[in-house]
Design an enzyme around this catalytic site. Structure first.
Site, mmCIF file in Angstrom:
data_model
loop_
_atom_site.group_PDB
_atom_site.id
_atom_site.type_symbol
_atom_site.label_atom_id
_atom_site.label_comp_id
_atom_site.label_asym_id
_atom_site.label_seq_id
_atom_site.Cartn_x
_atom_site.Cartn_y
_atom_site.Cartn_z
ATOM 1 N N GLU A 156 3.574 -6.203 3.603
ATOM 2 C CA GLU A 156 3.627 -5.438 4.850
ATOM 3 C C GLU A 156 5.025 -5.595 5.455
ATOM 4 O O GLU A 156 5.778 -6.509 5.092
ATOM 5 C CB GLU A 156 2.565 -5.950 5.826
ATOM 6 C CG GLU A 156 1.150 -5.505 5.497
ATOM 7 C CD GLU A 156 0.913 -4.026 5.763
ATOM 8 O OE1 GLU A 156 1.332 -3.529 6.814
ATOM 9 O OE2 GLU A 156 0.304 -3.369 4.903
ATOM 10 N N ASP A 211 6.299 1.091 6.656
ATOM 11 C CA ASP A 211 4.877 0.783 6.501
ATOM 12 C C ASP A 211 4.207 1.838 5.633
ATOM 13 O O ASP A 211 3.702 2.826 6.134
ATOM 14 C CB ASP A 211 4.209 0.727 7.872
ATOM 15 C CG ASP A 211 2.753 0.313 7.793
ATOM 16 O OD1 ASP A 211 2.397 -0.410 6.837
ATOM 17 O OD2 ASP A 211 1.967 0.720 8.662
ATOM 18 N N HIS A 256 0.830 -1.211 0.000
ATOM 19 C CA HIS A 256 0.000 0.000 0.000
ATOM 20 C C HIS A 256 0.857 1.251 0.000
ATOM 21 O O HIS A 256 1.933 1.302 0.605
ATOM 22 C CB HIS A 256 -1.007 0.010 1.155
ATOM 23 C CG HIS A 256 -0.418 0.004 2.530
ATOM 24 N ND1 HIS A 256 -0.145 1.154 3.226
ATOM 25 C CD2 HIS A 256 -0.083 -1.019 3.355
ATOM 26 C CE1 HIS A 256 0.334 0.848 4.424
ATOM 27 N NE2 HIS A 256 0.391 -0.461 4.526
ATOM 28 N N GLU A 258 -5.217 1.531 2.416
ATOM 29 C CA GLU A 258 -5.172 0.413 3.361
ATOM 30 C C GLU A 258 -5.292 0.862 4.802
ATOM 31 O O GLU A 258 -5.926 0.199 5.632
ATOM 32 C CB GLU A 258 -3.874 -0.374 3.151
ATOM 33 C CG GLU A 258 -3.793 -1.700 3.905
ATOM 34 C CD GLU A 258 -3.202 -1.575 5.306
ATOM 35 O OE1 GLU A 258 -3.270 -2.568 6.056
ATOM 36 O OE2 GLU A 258 -2.667 -0.491 5.660
ATOM 37 N N GLU A 259 -4.681 2.002 5.130
ATOM 38 C CA GLU A 259 -4.621 2.431 6.530
ATOM 39 C C GLU A 259 -5.986 2.802 7.105
ATOM 40 O O GLU A 259 -6.131 2.914 8.323
ATOM 41 C CB GLU A 259 -3.651 3.608 6.678
ATOM 42 C CG GLU A 259 -2.193 3.259 6.408
ATOM 43 C CD GLU A 259 -1.578 2.350 7.463
ATOM 44 O OE1 GLU A 259 -2.294 1.906 8.375
ATOM 45 O OE2 GLU A 259 -0.377 2.078 7.353
ATOM 46 N N HIS A 301 3.908 3.446 12.725
ATOM 47 C CA HIS A 301 2.889 4.475 12.959
ATOM 48 C C HIS A 301 3.332 5.535 13.965
ATOM 49 O O HIS A 301 2.504 6.235 14.537
ATOM 50 C CB HIS A 301 1.567 3.851 13.435
ATOM 51 C CG HIS A 301 0.856 3.066 12.377
ATOM 52 N ND1 HIS A 301 -0.432 2.584 12.555
ATOM 53 C CD2 HIS A 301 1.237 2.651 11.145
ATOM 54 C CE1 HIS A 301 -0.802 1.924 11.472
ATOM 55 N NE2 HIS A 301 0.207 1.950 10.598
#
Length: 413
Positions: free
Chosen positions: A201, A142, A113, A176-177, A384
């Site tokens: 991922e 990510d 993604h 995606e998130e 994140h």
């Protein structure tokens, strides 16, 4: 953490018949050409990763997603990909699907993604930088590291003129998130056209792959009360905020530790003025389940438990929205993990095989019955957070692992 047991190895033999590959009985020597080509591309790949990280592409940032997609599409076309884009409505941005056709038998889907969790300005405030053996920046592992891993595995195959596969597809998701609302149907449709799915991922911090994931959902509680002056006539009102707080406390107990189900309320909205009894309140909670039946159980229990009210004459309603389904460990994923472990063993390295409470697109492909394994991106940590990082020393081994997986799955024995 999940480790492959003897029973999983036995079950992998069954999948070998289905997918047409066999599990190696001993560690083989590394493929010199693949490894040397991966090493050759390391510096170039790091420069591309820097370019991508320094572009803000949070979910919904149409401009940034377009820039990232444009760069990757240009690179894919250089190596002969047939590229198509698909609108991600209701999300913003386009999904990218690149296809390579070969002369073999296996059909493999790679997924990554382009969106991140970071808001516009994050890349300017804290751009890509290298410190020691780690690269830092928003989305560096990510999942821009996954995008780069997929692209360079394909570049390695192209340089080696390896075409012993029927089809390899790279699908890049723009949302995606936030749950892949604009990509789910596309992912499920394309996954069904392939024999196996490898999701890009990030590799786990302990150098691992993900063999199972929890499903995700959102619990909602709505309370309707009655407004009143908080100082003059509080008893004439019906405090929706107080009732919502009560509901949060009791509904938050619906998790089940043994079944790995969690219910965590995270957002509450109520009132507007401190001197007014609020007549309306809503609360939202994060729900994670390891098995799909737990969604049904939580939904039913929410309705039942919410009937126990603290504030009389309030109206309480509940709703559970299902997001990603669970990706349970099964003989198919275990067999793929055994193959990956054998390939990594060629480098004298060992993968950890783990589960995750986080949801991902691999759950969607697994949910339509396609053998799926996750975590093939560059290894990293701090996901994140402003301190997200990628392990530079993992680039070559991870390129090797992914490329060799494509080669073995593309030409079933």
């Amino acid at each position: 953490m999940f480790f492959l047991a003897r029973s999983a190895f036995i079950s992998s033999l069954g999948l070998g018949i289905v997918l047409g590959f066999t599990t190696p009985s001993s560690i083989a020597a590394p493929d010199k050409q693949v490894y040397e080509t991966a090493e050759k591309y390391k510096g170039e790949a790091l420069k591309l990763l820097e370019r991508l990280v320094n572009i803000d592409s949070g979910t919904g940032d149409e401009q940034g997603l377009s820039q990232v997609g444009g760069i990757v599409i240009e690179e894919l076309k250089k190596i002969g990909a047939r590229v198509e884009t698909y609108p991600a409505a209701p999300a913003l941005g386009n999904n990218v699907v690149a296809t390579f056709s070969g002369s073999g038998k296996g059909k493999i889907l790679l997924m990554a993604h382009m969106d991140t969790v970071f808001k516009r300005g994050a890349a300017v405030a804290k751009p890509f930088y290298v410190k020691g053996n780690r690269a830092y920046g928003p989305g560096v592992m990510d999942d821009k590291g996954g995008v780069v891993a997929g692209l360079y595995a394909l570049k390695i195959l192209q340089e080696l003129d390896f075409k012993d596969y029927a089809q390899i597809t790279l699908l890049l998701n723009s949302n995606e998130e936030t749950g892949s609302t604009g990509s789910r149907a596309l992912i499920e449709k394309i996954a069904k056209q392939h024999d196996v799915v490898l999701n890009l991922e990030p590799g786990r911090p302990a150098d691992g792959l993900v063999v199972w994931r929890k499903g995700s959902g959102t619990a909602q509680v709505e309370v309707i009360g009655k407004a009143a002056h908080a100082g003059v006539a509080p008893d004439s009102g019906r405090n929706a905020a107080m009732e919502a707080a009560h509901q949060i406390l009791q509904l938050g107990q619906l998790g089940d530790r043994e079944k790995q189900t969690t219910v965590n309320f995270t957002v509450i909205n109520a009132g507007g003025s401190t001197n007014v009894i609020p007549d309306h309140a809503t609360a939202f909670g994060d729900v994670r389940v390891a098995v799909p039946e737990e969604f049904d159980r939580v939904e039913k229990d929410m309705i039942k438990v919410s009937q126990k009210k603290l504030i009389p004459d309030t109206q309480v309603s509940t709703h559970l929205t299902r997001g990603f389904p669970p990706m349970p460990a099964n003989p198919q994923s275990e067999a793929l993990a055994a193959k990956a472990q054998a390939i990594y063993g060629e480098l004298g390295k060992k993968l950890t095989l783990e589960g995750s409470g986080g949801a991902a697109d691999s759950s969607l492909s697994a949910g339509v019955g396609i053998p799926t394994l996750d975590g093939f991106g560059i290894v990293g940590g701090g996901i994140h957070t402003p301190d997200e990082y990628a392990e530079i020393d993992s680039i070559v081994p991870r390129f090797y692992l992914l490329t060799r997986m494509l080669m073995d799955l593309g030409k079933p024995k």
